[in-house]
Design a protein around this motif. Sequence first.
Motif, PDB file in Angstrom:
ATOM      1  N   GLN A 233       0.824  -1.215   0.000  1.00 28.76           N
ATOM      2  CA  GLN A 233       0.000   0.000   0.000  1.00 28.76           C
ATOM      3  C   GLN A 233       0.861   1.269   0.000  1.00 28.76           C
ATOM      4  O   GLN A 233       0.615   2.209   0.759  1.00 28.76           O
ATOM      5  CB  GLN A 233      -0.938   0.009   1.213  1.00 28.76           C
ATOM      6  N   HIS A 235       2.244   4.812  -1.251  1.00 27.67           N
ATOM      7  CA  HIS A 235       1.490   5.964  -1.743  1.00 27.67           C
ATOM      8  C   HIS A 235       1.986   6.348  -3.133  1.00 27.67           C
ATOM      9  O   HIS A 235       3.063   6.925  -3.286  1.00 27.67           O
ATOM     10  CB  HIS A 235       1.627   7.142  -0.780  1.00 27.67           C
ATOM     11  N   VAL A 237       0.807   8.389  -6.619  1.00 31.98           N
ATOM     12  CA  VAL A 237      -0.183   9.334  -7.136  1.00 31.98           C
ATOM     13  C   VAL A 237      -0.004   9.497  -8.638  1.00 31.98           C
ATOM     14  O   VAL A 237       1.107   9.384  -9.165  1.00 31.98           O
ATOM     15  CB  VAL A 237      -0.087  10.707  -6.426  1.00 31.98           C
ATOM     16  N   GLN A 266      -4.566   8.552  -4.149  1.00 29.06           N
ATOM     17  CA  GLN A 266      -3.921   7.297  -4.541  1.00 29.06           C
ATOM     18  C   GLN A 266      -4.276   6.938  -5.985  1.00 29.06           C
ATOM     19  O   GLN A 266      -5.430   7.022  -6.407  1.00 29.06           O
ATOM     20  CB  GLN A 266      -4.343   6.171  -3.608  1.00 29.06           C
ATOM     21  N   CYS A 271      -4.234   0.572  -5.901  1.00 24.85           N
ATOM     22  CA  CYS A 271      -5.064   0.305  -4.734  1.00 24.85           C
ATOM     23  C   CYS A 271      -5.129  -1.205  -4.525  1.00 24.85           C
ATOM     24  O   CYS A 271      -5.491  -1.950  -5.449  1.00 24.85           O
ATOM     25  CB  CYS A 271      -6.471   0.858  -4.930  1.00 24.85           C
TER      26      CYS A 271
END
Length: 284
Positions: A233, A235, A237, A266, A271
């Motif tokens: 998970q 981060h 972008v 995100q 995800c």
Amino acid sequence: MGSRLAFIAASALLLGWITGVNVGVNFHNHTHRKFFRVAWLNRWITRLWTFSGGWPGFFWEYNHLMVHHPNVMASEDWTAPRYRPSGGFENIYRFCFAHWPYRYIVHLWQEFRRGSKGKYTNSEAIKELMIFLCLWSIPFLIAPKMSLGLWVLPQYIANVVIMGPGMYAQHIGCVEPSAKDPFCHSVTFVSPFFNLTMFNIGYHIEHHSDPSIHWSDLPQAHQDMKSDLINNQAHIVPFGLYHWGIRLLLEPERSALCKGEFASTQHPNYCLAQNQLANPPAIK
């Protein structure tokens, strides 16, 4: 008078942006992968490269290689945004205006007085500072008044307006890495246009995971790490670092965000839940 001020303002903004990218991106790459195999050539290119950005290259290398990378987001990493006692991180404006030159002066003074770390001794720091001051003062010998607008002001813009938000955006909401959460120390920006024009500086998780990787190899490193980034998970972008920095500047309340609260930024392809739905485990 008005036209001269307009010229200075426009020139300072342009020079500040160029200087910020030159030091924060290009010189940054040099600190990790030196241009030359000869030590004295690297030493002098370091001295000549950053004085126009308001930095002794020796000092910039120290805070980046000896403070930031080994201690990323730990309490010893005084280059990163600070936690607030009430929770979250300090405001982006506070960080940008405080970190250069004030925090660096205080912490570098303490670091060099405390002792040596390899070549970064107190005596070497004094010598490099003297060389820097000799080089940095040259414009004042030529045109003292103009130097304030076309020398000092661009350096302030480079450090406070360009590199400050960049550093903040790369680590806001992040924490010290651990075996359980190895990629929580940075933010990666996968905008193709941004990375194409900024020497792949957006691949920040990948860079911290292995600083020896050449900047041109970071996209491949990202692909190699992609499944681990999703599973942990990390981060990621979809836009560029400048876009995220501007959002933080316009919405400083985002400064309170910590890991796990970035759902709105995100990248959907990173995800974990969505990838599990797209690739369900095989039924045995």
